[in-house]
Design an enzyme around this catalytic site. Structure first.
Site, PDB file in Angstrom:
ATOM      1  N   CYS A  22      41.407  30.231  53.937  1.00  0.00           N
ATOM      2  CA  CYS A  22      41.304  30.132  52.477  1.00  0.00           C
ATOM      3  C   CYS A  22      40.877  28.699  52.148  1.00  0.00           C
ATOM      4  O   CYS A  22      40.367  27.989  53.016  1.00  0.00           O
ATOM      5  CB  CYS A  22      42.615  30.533  51.795  1.00  0.00           C
ATOM      6  SG  CYS A  22      44.030  29.482  52.198  1.00  0.00           S
ATOM      7  N   ASN A  25      44.693  26.282  52.647  1.00  0.00           N
ATOM      8  CA  ASN A  25      45.537  26.621  53.804  1.00  0.00           C
ATOM      9  C   ASN A  25      47.021  26.373  53.542  1.00  0.00           C
ATOM     10  O   ASN A  25      47.795  26.074  54.442  1.00  0.00           O
ATOM     11  CB  ASN A  25      45.088  25.877  55.074  1.00  0.00           C
ATOM     12  CG  ASN A  25      45.704  26.417  56.364  1.00  0.00           C
ATOM     13  OD1 ASN A  25      45.925  25.669  57.318  1.00  0.00           O
ATOM     14  ND2 ASN A  25      46.003  27.690  56.431  1.00  0.00           N
ATOM     15  N   CYS A  27      48.480  28.564  50.803  1.00  0.00           N
ATOM     16  CA  CYS A  27      48.949  29.779  50.098  1.00  0.00           C
ATOM     17  C   CYS A  27      48.467  31.053  50.792  1.00  0.00           C
ATOM     18  O   CYS A  27      49.216  31.696  51.526  1.00  0.00           O
ATOM     19  CB  CYS A  27      48.492  29.782  48.638  1.00  0.00           C
ATOM     20  SG  CYS A  27      49.134  28.383  47.679  1.00  0.00           S
ATOM     21  N   ARG A  28      47.213  31.432  50.562  1.00  0.00           N
ATOM     22  CA  ARG A  28      46.767  32.763  50.992  1.00  0.00           C
ATOM     23  C   ARG A  28      46.649  32.914  52.501  1.00  0.00           C
ATOM     24  O   ARG A  28      47.111  33.914  53.064  1.00  0.00           O
ATOM     25  CB  ARG A  28      45.424  33.106  50.323  1.00  0.00           C
ATOM     26  CG  ARG A  28      45.534  33.283  48.825  1.00  0.00           C
ATOM     27  CD  ARG A  28      44.185  33.266  48.163  1.00  0.00           C
ATOM     28  NE  ARG A  28      43.558  31.954  48.282  1.00  0.00           N
ATOM     29  CZ  ARG A  28      42.294  31.686  47.954  1.00  0.00           C
ATOM     30  NH1 ARG A  28      41.522  32.655  47.507  1.00  0.00           N
ATOM     31  NH2 ARG A  28      41.826  30.461  48.076  1.00  0.00           N
ATOM     32  N   SER A  29      45.984  31.970  53.180  1.00  0.00           N
ATOM     33  CA  SER A  29      45.777  32.194  54.625  1.00  0.00           C
ATOM     34  C   SER A  29      47.059  32.058  55.447  1.00  0.00           C
ATOM     35  O   SER A  29      47.234  32.830  56.403  1.00  0.00           O
ATOM     36  CB  SER A  29      44.639  31.323  55.178  1.00  0.00           C
ATOM     37  OG  SER A  29      44.875  29.954  55.012  1.00  0.00           O
ATOM     38  N   ASP A 139      43.378  33.487  44.149  1.00  0.00           N
ATOM     39  CA  ASP A 139      44.112  32.266  44.505  1.00  0.00           C
ATOM     40  C   ASP A 139      45.317  32.107  43.581  1.00  0.00           C
ATOM     41  O   ASP A 139      45.147  31.933  42.376  1.00  0.00           O
ATOM     42  CB  ASP A 139      43.156  31.075  44.353  1.00  0.00           C
ATOM     43  CG  ASP A 139      43.757  29.807  44.925  1.00  0.00           C
ATOM     44  OD1 ASP A 139      44.989  29.790  45.157  1.00  0.00           O
ATOM     45  OD2 ASP A 139      43.004  28.851  45.141  1.00  0.00           O
TER      46      ASP A 139
HETATM   47  P1  4NP Z   1      44.965  28.507  49.014  1.00  0.00           P
HETATM   48  O1  4NP Z   1      45.351  27.939  47.572  1.00  0.00           O
HETATM   49  O2  4NP Z   1      43.474  28.314  49.157  1.00  0.00           O
HETATM   50  O3  4NP Z   1      45.338  29.954  48.927  1.00  0.00           O
HETATM   51  O4  4NP Z   1      45.778  27.735  50.011  1.00  0.00           O
HETATM   52  C1  4NP Z   1      45.029  26.656  47.146  1.00  0.00           C
HETATM   53  C2  4NP Z   1      45.882  25.620  47.404  1.00  0.00           C
HETATM   54  C3  4NP Z   1      45.574  24.351  46.944  1.00  0.00           C
HETATM   55  C4  4NP Z   1      44.411  24.133  46.247  1.00  0.00           C
HETATM   56  C5  4NP Z   1      43.544  25.167  45.992  1.00  0.00           C
HETATM   57  C6  4NP Z   1      43.854  26.437  46.455  1.00  0.00           C
HETATM   58  N1  4NP Z   1      44.101  22.833  45.762  1.00  0.00           N
HETATM   59  O5  4NP Z   1      43.082  22.672  45.075  1.00  0.00           O
HETATM   60  O6  4NP Z   1      44.861  21.892  46.018  1.00  0.00           O
END
Ligand code: 4NP
Length: 170
Positions: A22, A25, A27-29, A139
């Site tokens: 994702c 790294n 939340c989703r992945s 997200d």
């Molecule tokens: P992820 O979510 O891609 O599912 O891990 C996010 C976590 C942090 C950010 C964006 C998406 N960020 O911009 O910090």
């Protein structure tokens, strides 16, 4: 140890090294890695897979998954606390057979990062849950609280679909 000395479960079939990707790294992945490990273990196939997750961005390197992701996963009996964020690296495209992207932006970023000798296939994770009618895991990072549970529902459907695809070719 030579190849011939390995038991079948130690010998990873080419299709069984999976990298979940994702943006951050956190939340989703990490949730996808944890959920896939969980459903594979439930099916008695946990040791057949080598799993990891990574992000296309570098803001959270070394950090554990977001506390909201950890809490939502733990409520389903899945512990993400030992995972640490890292960025996708060029050798991931040869160390893994299949890279599962959480959304289309991730696919595009992976295409840019892929070295010329890349071997891994890159697929949208949600392709393995066509019954959901959803193609991307939204997200949840900037969204409302329920976003993590919704993402986990989608991830669980895709994890089950991917597992049957890899085990039974379905
Ligand atoms: P992820 O979510 O891609 O599912 O891990 C996010 C976590 C942090 C950010 C964006 C998406 N960020 O911009 O910090």
């Amino acid at each position: 140890m030579g190849k011939a000395d390995r038991s079948p479960s130690e010998e990873f079939l080419p299709k069984h090294r999976l990298l979940f990707v994702c943006l951050g790294n956190i939340c989703r992945s990490p949730m996808a890695e944890g959920v896939f490990a969980h459903v594979a273990a439930e099916a008695g196939r946990g040791s057949d897979f080598h799993l990891d997750s990574a992000g296309t961005g570098d803001w959270h390197i070394g950090k554990p998954p977001d506390e909201r992701a950890q809490a939502a996963a733990l409520a389903r009996g899945i512990d993400l606390s030992r995972q640490r964020a890292r960025r996708v690296r060029p050798r991931d495209f040869s160390d893994f057979d299949l890279i599962l992207a959480m959304d289309r932006d991730n696919v595009r970023a992976l295409e840019v990062m892929a070295p010329p000798e890349a071997q891994a296939g890159v697929r949208l994770f949600m392709e393995f849950a066509p019954e959901t009618g959803v193609r991307e895991v939204p997200d949840p990072y900037f969204g409302a609280e329920g976003g993590f549970d919704h993402a986990l529902d989608l991830i669980e459907a895709a994890a089950r679909g991917l597992l049957s695809h890899l085990i039974d070719g379905r």
